[in-house]
Design an enzyme around this catalytic site. Structure first.
Site, PDB file in Angstrom:
ATOM      1  N   LYS A   1      -6.765-113.544  41.194  1.00  0.00           N
ATOM      2  CA  LYS A   1      -5.853-113.032  39.896  1.00  0.00           C
ATOM      3  C   LYS A   1      -4.995-112.258  40.204  1.00  0.00           C
ATOM      4  O   LYS A   1      -3.821-112.235  39.789  1.00  0.00           O
ATOM      5  CB  LYS A   1      -7.037-112.695  38.898  1.00  0.00           C
ATOM      6  N   ASN A   2      -5.409-111.026  41.244  1.00  0.00           N
ATOM      7  CA  ASN A   2      -4.329-110.021  41.182  1.00  0.00           C
ATOM      8  C   ASN A   2      -3.314-110.213  42.241  1.00  0.00           C
ATOM      9  O   ASN A   2      -2.328-109.423  42.398  1.00  0.00           O
ATOM     10  CB  ASN A   2      -4.990-108.656  41.654  1.00  0.00           C
TER      11      ASN A   2
ATOM     12  N   ARG B   1      -1.613-106.239  32.016  1.00  0.00           N
ATOM     13  CA  ARG B   1      -1.035-105.129  32.957  1.00  0.00           C
ATOM     14  C   ARG B   1       0.237-105.459  33.848  1.00  0.00           C
ATOM     15  O   ARG B   1       1.134-104.996  34.162  1.00  0.00           O
ATOM     16  CB  ARG B   1      -2.121-104.769  33.946  1.00  0.00           C
TER      17      ARG B   1
ATOM     18  N   CYS C   1      -6.866-103.909  30.835  1.00  0.00           N
ATOM     19  CA  CYS C   1      -7.902-103.508  30.470  1.00  0.00           C
ATOM     20  C   CYS C   1      -7.727-101.635  30.278  1.00  0.00           C
ATOM     21  O   CYS C   1      -6.984-101.172  31.237  1.00  0.00           O
ATOM     22  CB  CYS C   1      -8.835-103.427  31.740  1.00  0.00           C
TER      23      CYS C   1
ATOM     24  N   ARG D   1      -3.951 -95.033  33.040  1.00  0.00           N
ATOM     25  CA  ARG D   1      -2.986 -95.956  34.029  1.00  0.00           C
ATOM     26  C   ARG D   1      -1.437 -95.689  33.703  1.00  0.00           C
ATOM     27  O   ARG D   1      -0.769 -96.669  33.225  1.00  0.00           O
ATOM     28  CB  ARG D   1      -3.515 -97.432  33.507  1.00  0.00           C
ATOM     29  N   PRO D   2      -1.081 -94.761  34.325  1.00  0.00           N
ATOM     30  CA  PRO D   2       0.236 -94.293  34.136  1.00  0.00           C
ATOM     31  C   PRO D   2       1.332 -95.307  35.187  1.00  0.00           C
ATOM     32  O   PRO D   2       0.673 -95.717  35.907  1.00  0.00           O
ATOM     33  CB  PRO D   2       0.622 -92.764  34.530  1.00  0.00           C
ATOM     34  N   ILE D   3       2.479 -95.296  34.881  1.00  0.00           N
ATOM     35  CA  ILE D   3       3.225 -96.053  35.690  1.00  0.00           C
ATOM     36  C   ILE D   3       4.227 -94.872  36.350  1.00  0.00           C
ATOM     37  O   ILE D   3       5.402 -95.681  36.839  1.00  0.00           O
ATOM     38  CB  ILE D   3       3.892 -97.495  35.023  1.00  0.00           C
ATOM     39  N   ASP D   4       4.233 -94.085  36.488  1.00  0.00           N
ATOM     40  CA  ASP D   4       5.039 -93.052  37.000  1.00  0.00           C
ATOM     41  C   ASP D   4       5.550 -93.354  38.505  1.00  0.00           C
ATOM     42  O   ASP D   4       6.639 -93.007  38.741  1.00  0.00           O
ATOM     43  CB  ASP D   4       4.350 -91.479  36.733  1.00  0.00           C
TER      44      ASP D   4
ATOM     45  N   ASP E   1     -13.146-102.613  41.110  1.00  0.00           N
ATOM     46  CA  ASP E   1     -13.415-103.750  40.367  1.00  0.00           C
ATOM     47  C   ASP E   1     -14.726-104.625  40.630  1.00  0.00           C
ATOM     48  O   ASP E   1     -15.319-105.514  39.887  1.00  0.00           O
ATOM     49  CB  ASP E   1     -12.241-105.059  40.556  1.00  0.00           C
TER      50      ASP E   1
ATOM     51  N   ILE F   1     -11.286 -94.320  41.385  1.00  0.00           N
ATOM     52  CA  ILE F   1     -10.128 -94.693  40.900  1.00  0.00           C
ATOM     53  C   ILE F   1      -9.548 -94.722  39.494  1.00  0.00           C
ATOM     54  O   ILE F   1      -8.598 -94.195  39.222  1.00  0.00           O
ATOM     55  CB  ILE F   1     -10.103 -96.180  41.350  1.00  0.00           C
TER      56      ILE F   1
ATOM     57  N   ARG G   1      -9.697-113.714  30.896  1.00  0.00           N
ATOM     58  CA  ARG G   1      -8.307-113.315  31.484  1.00  0.00           C
ATOM     59  C   ARG G   1      -8.446-113.430  33.041  1.00  0.00           C
ATOM     60  O   ARG G   1      -7.589-113.330  33.753  1.00  0.00           O
ATOM     61  CB  ARG G   1      -8.240-111.725  31.291  1.00  0.00           C
TER      62      ARG G   1
HETATM   63  C1  EPZ Z   1      -4.620-102.867  40.341  1.00  0.00           C
HETATM   64  O1  EPZ Z   1      -4.266-102.170  39.199  1.00  0.00           O
HETATM   65  C2  EPZ Z   1      -5.519-104.085  39.700  1.00  0.00           C
HETATM   66  N1  EPZ Z   1      -4.702-104.806  38.717  1.00  0.00           N
HETATM   67  C3  EPZ Z   1      -6.798-103.630  39.289  1.00  0.00           C
HETATM   68  O2  EPZ Z   1      -7.433-105.016  38.934  1.00  0.00           O
HETATM   69  C4  EPZ Z   1      -7.542-102.934  40.152  1.00  0.00           C
HETATM   70  O3  EPZ Z   1      -8.707-102.312  39.679  1.00  0.00           O
HETATM   71  C5  EPZ Z   1      -6.584-101.607  40.835  1.00  0.00           C
HETATM   72  O4  EPZ Z   1      -5.459-102.410  41.206  1.00  0.00           O
HETATM   73  C6  EPZ Z   1      -7.295-100.940  41.989  1.00  0.00           C
HETATM   74  O5  EPZ Z   1      -7.728-101.821  42.809  1.00  0.00           O
HETATM   75  C7  EPZ Z   1      -3.823-105.625  38.996  1.00  0.00           C
HETATM   76  O6  EPZ Z   1      -3.413-105.793  40.305  1.00  0.00           O
HETATM   77  C8  EPZ Z   1      -2.972-106.321  37.994  1.00  0.00           C
HETATM   78  P1  EPZ Z   1      -3.253 -98.656  40.946  1.00  0.00           P
HETATM   79  P2  EPZ Z   1      -3.232-100.890  39.192  1.00  0.00           P
HETATM   80  O7  EPZ Z   1      -2.045 -98.399  40.569  1.00  0.00           O
HETATM   81  O8  EPZ Z   1      -2.162-101.530  40.001  1.00  0.00           O
HETATM   82  C9  EPZ Z   1      -3.078 -94.354  39.517  1.00  0.00           C
HETATM   83  C10 EPZ Z   1      -9.149-105.943  37.607  1.00  0.00           C
HETATM   84  O9  EPZ Z   1     -10.081-105.807  36.809  1.00  0.00           O
HETATM   85  N2  EPZ Z   1      -1.606 -94.809  39.163  1.00  0.00           N
HETATM   86  O10 EPZ Z   1      -3.482 -99.144  42.329  1.00  0.00           O
HETATM   87  O11 EPZ Z   1      -2.794-100.825  37.954  1.00  0.00           O
HETATM   88  C11 EPZ Z   1      -4.035 -95.121  38.357  1.00  0.00           C
HETATM   89  O12 EPZ Z   1      -4.066 -94.459  37.129  1.00  0.00           O
HETATM   90  C12 EPZ Z   1      -8.261-104.780  37.644  1.00  0.00           C
HETATM   91  O13 EPZ Z   1      -8.932-107.058  37.980  1.00  0.00           O
HETATM   92  C13 EPZ Z   1      -1.066 -93.259  38.588  1.00  0.00           C
HETATM   93  O14 EPZ Z   1      -1.405 -92.396  38.636  1.00  0.00           O
HETATM   94  O15 EPZ Z   1      -4.212 -99.967  39.955  1.00  0.00           O
HETATM   95  C14 EPZ Z   1      -5.335 -95.230  39.265  1.00  0.00           C
HETATM   96  O16 EPZ Z   1      -6.055 -94.145  39.009  1.00  0.00           O
HETATM   97  C15 EPZ Z   1      -8.194-103.738  36.430  1.00  0.00           C
HETATM   98  N3  EPZ Z   1       0.340 -93.710  38.647  1.00  0.00           N
HETATM   99  C16 EPZ Z   1      -5.024 -95.271  40.738  1.00  0.00           C
HETATM  100  O17 EPZ Z   1      -3.455 -94.739  40.587  1.00  0.00           O
HETATM  101  C17 EPZ Z   1       0.978 -94.950  38.887  1.00  0.00           C
HETATM  102  O18 EPZ Z   1       2.277 -95.256  38.652  1.00  0.00           O
HETATM  103  C18 EPZ Z   1      -4.715 -96.553  41.258  1.00  0.00           C
HETATM  104  O19 EPZ Z   1      -4.318 -97.559  40.355  1.00  0.00           O
HETATM  105  C19 EPZ Z   1       0.214 -95.895  39.365  1.00  0.00           C
HETATM  106  C20 EPZ Z   1      -1.408 -95.882  39.488  1.00  0.00           C
END
Ligand code: EPZ
Length: 417
Positions: free
Chosen positions: A22-23, A92, A116, A121-124, A304, A326, A396
């Site tokens: 999926k991811n 997402r 989810c 989950r910010p995107i900064d 996950d 995480i 999903r």
């Molecule tokens: C991906 O989410 C996966 N989603 C998630 O899968 C997975 O849990 C996660 O990576 C960690 O492996 C997809 O691939 C669509 P991150 P993502 O950015 O990219 C913080 C599932 O169940 N962060 O690696 O959103 C964030 O809040 C899921 O399949 C910031 O602060 O994860 C988190 O604490 C749900 N600012 C950490 O980083 C940002 O701009 C890691 O998040 C981006 C992230």
């Protein structure tokens, strides 16, 4: 509304074949629009997140054809229009269109993504990366306008090794002028899969899978054929189900290196595993030892995977711990596991599980995708019939979960009520 009913206590035996990840899929589909020609991607899972991304492709006037497990994406008549809120918030991964549209047209207009509810989950970090490449970000009422006159390669250090930010910056940088270096990049196998896809189209990316990714911008991306890697989280979920109630349950189409951390924890608690080159065979053991797991970025124990693993820890003798590092809100499955009979307490970001406790069926909720998978795992060993609501979350991310589990002996059904 859909509900899932699971009659617990049945042994699982036979073979479950793992679908495409999926991811990886959810990034490959947006990445395909960067090409100036048609792409074919095979091993695409039939899950609702795939459908939601195809709806966005349609909105952008991209031609999409599904043929069996493949998808053919042709962006030649594409139009760069705003991705409306109802499309952005469906999942997402809609945020990958931000990087891809920016990379292709130097402009993306869309809303904050959905997905989810497992934390803020910010995107900064994504946005900082785009800015480093020369883009200007305007935010108004949940809407982002990201645009640039020109994208220029840059050195970008990620404060957190974020999966989403790493991929999104790669998407924006493949057609930028000059060289981009992403330091402290995430190393997940899905990132390697996306980089390989882009390279197959003519991109120049090296280092994917390490913490430094280098991207030399190119002007044109051509036609290509690509395959999605097997889903390591789906594989892990079914392996855990096998440890809970399997009898020589074979999980096929697995890349064992992708689930090393899970396999070594399973061995530590005393699971019976046969690990082949592309499969794992697992049988339930009568007793398991307790352990501690701490989620971490790849190759650490995947966040996950901790929810389904927690179910297994309820069947381990003694005190186990799950430390979630995480996401700040990833223990929503715990209240429902306790209703099923588990003995779990949460303090800060640590769950303490006292086992072994028998589980008894009741009504539970799939609060998010992986919490939902944990509910299914628990229901398989609970005595009686468990009813799971909010099943949409599970669908999903798990292709044909009912069919796959039924084929190995589970009594499970989805009903529309
Ligand atoms: C991906 O989410 C996966 N989603 C998630 O899968 C997975 O849990 C996660 O990576 C960690 O492996 C997809 O691939 C669509 P991150 P993502 O950015 O990219 C913080 C599932 O169940 N962060 O690696 O959103 C964030 O809040 C899921 O399949 C910031 O602060 O994860 C988190 O604490 C749900 N600012 C950490 O980083 C940002 O701009 C890691 O998040 C981006 C992230």
């Amino acid at each position: 509304m859909k509900i899932m009913e699971v009659e617990g206590g049945n042994q699982l035996t036979g073979t479950i074949r793992i679908s495409g990840a999926k991811n990886a899929t959810v990034a490959l589909i947006p990445a395909a629009i960067l090409s100036d020609e048609e792409s074919t991607i095979c091993n695409i899972p039939e899950i609702t997140d795939t459908k939601a991304l195809c709806d966005i492709l349609n909105l952008l006037n991209v031609e999409v054809k599904r043929a069996s497990e493949s998808i053919i994406i042709n962006p030649q008549k594409m139009k760069n229009v705003e991705i409306k809120e109802e499309f952005s918030k469906k999942l997402r991964a809609s945020y990958y269109f931000m990087g891809a549209l920016l990379g292709k047209y130097k402009k993306a207009v869309m809303y904050f993504p959905g997905g989810c509810s497992i934390g803020a989950r910010p995107i900064d970090l994504h946005l900082k990366g785009f800015e480093a490449l020369g883009a200007k970000v305007t935010y108004d009422n949940n809407k982002y306008i990201v645009e640039a006159e020109e994208l220029k390669g840059a050195n970008i250090y990620l404060d957190i090794a974020s999966v989403g930010a790493t991929i999104n910056i790669m998407l924006a940088a493949v057609k930028a002028k000059g060289k981009t270096i992403i330091d402290n990049a995430a190393k997940e196998p899905e990132i390697v899969n996306i980089a390989t896809f882009l390279n197959n189209m003519g991109a120049k990316i090296t280092g994917a899978g390490t913490s430094t990714i280098k991207i030399e911008g190119v002007e044109y991306l051509h036609k290509c054929f690509h395959e999605v890697i097997p889903d390591r989280i789906e594989a892990g979920t079914y392996i855990i189900m096998g440890a809970l109630c399997g009898n020589s349950l074979k999980i096929d189409n697995v890349i064992p290196e992708h689930i090393d951390a899970l396999l070594s924890k399973l061995e530590e608690i005393g699971a019976d595993l046969e690990v082949g080159s592309d499969y794992v065979i697992v049988s339930k053991q009568n007793s398991y030892k307790s352990t501690t797991i701490k989620t971490a970025v790849y190759p650490g124990f995947a966040t996950d995977m901790q929810q389904a693993f927690t179910v297994l820890l309820t069947q381990c003798s003694g005190k186990s711990k799950v430390v979630e590092t995480i996401f700040e809100n990833r223990f929503m499955h715990v209240a429902y596991l306790n209703e099923l009979g588990a003995n779990i307490t949460i303090k800060n970001q640590t769950a303490t599980i006292i086992g072994k406790t028998p589980l008894k069926a009741t009504n539970v909720v799939a609060t998010d995708l992986r919490a939902g998978a944990a509910m299914v795992a628990a229901a398989l060993i609970a005595t009686g019939k468990t009813t799971i609501t909010n099943v949409e979350h599970i669908l999903r991310g798990y292709e044909q979960i009912v069919e796959k589990l039924t084929s190995v002996g589970a009594k499970i059904a989805i009903k529309e009520i």
